[in-house]
Scaffold this active site. Structure first.
Site, short mmCIF file in Angstrom:
data_model
loop_
_atom_site.label_atom_id
_atom_site.label_comp_id
_atom_site.label_asym_id
_atom_site.label_seq_id
_atom_site.Cartn_x
_atom_site.Cartn_y
_atom_site.Cartn_z
CG HIS A 22 13.54 65.79 -58.17
ND1 HIS A 22 13.24 67.13 -58.36
CD2 HIS A 22 14.82 65.62 -58.57
CE1 HIS A 22 14.31 67.73 -58.87
NE2 HIS A 22 15.28 66.84 -59.02
CD1 TRP A 72 16.71 67.82 -64.30
CD2 TRP A 72 14.82 66.72 -64.71
NE1 TRP A 72 16.11 67.60 -63.10
CE2 TRP A 72 14.94 66.92 -63.32
CE3 TRP A 72 13.70 66.05 -65.20
CZ2 TRP A 72 13.99 66.47 -62.41
CZ3 TRP A 72 12.75 65.59 -64.28
CH2 TRP A 72 12.90 65.82 -62.91
CD1 TRP A 73 19.47 70.87 -65.09
CD2 TRP A 73 20.91 71.49 -66.67
NE1 TRP A 73 20.71 70.40 -64.72
CE2 TRP A 73 21.61 70.77 -65.69
CE3 TRP A 73 21.59 71.97 -67.77
CZ2 TRP A 73 22.97 70.53 -65.76
CZ3 TRP A 73 22.96 71.73 -67.85
CH2 TRP A 73 23.64 71.02 -66.85
#
Length: 108
Positions: A22, A72-73
């Site tokens: 992140h 992203w997942w």
């Protein structure tokens, strides 16, 4: 403004990597969030529990997630509890109280 809050769960030992990913979030993912009407999005961590808070101007359109979101997942799937298709398992949290100082009458 519409606020959504939900809980997700990290896998043990993945806390530092989750934070690192992140810290280096993809610019195209941030652009996608802006374009979809998200004003604010924060994730807090308590142990292995993640608390996500999203503010947007209007309800999200019901549609298939963008390919950037799917990528992203898939990248995050090894770090957290997910559905078989790589979407994070999210538990919506009910609002029970909110205080907004800006909305109080001046005599309070």
């Amino acid at each position: 403004m519409i606020r959504r809050v939900w809980l997700m769960t990290l896998k043990p030992g993945c806390e530092a990597e989750y934070k690192a990913r992140h810290d280096a979030i993809w610019p195209e993912l941030l652009d996608l969030m802006r374009a979809s009407g998200i004003r604010n999005f924060t994730i807090h961590r308590h142990g292995l529990t993640l608390i996500a808070i999203q503010d947007r101007d209007e309800p999200a359109a019901v549609s298939e997630p963008d390919p950037i979101q799917w990528r992203w997942w898939a990248a995050m799937e090894p770090l957290m509890e997910c559905h078989p298709d790589s979407r994070p398992i999210q538990t919506e949290v009910e609002d029970v109280f909110a205080f907004h100082a800006a909305t109080l009458p001046k005599d309070h």
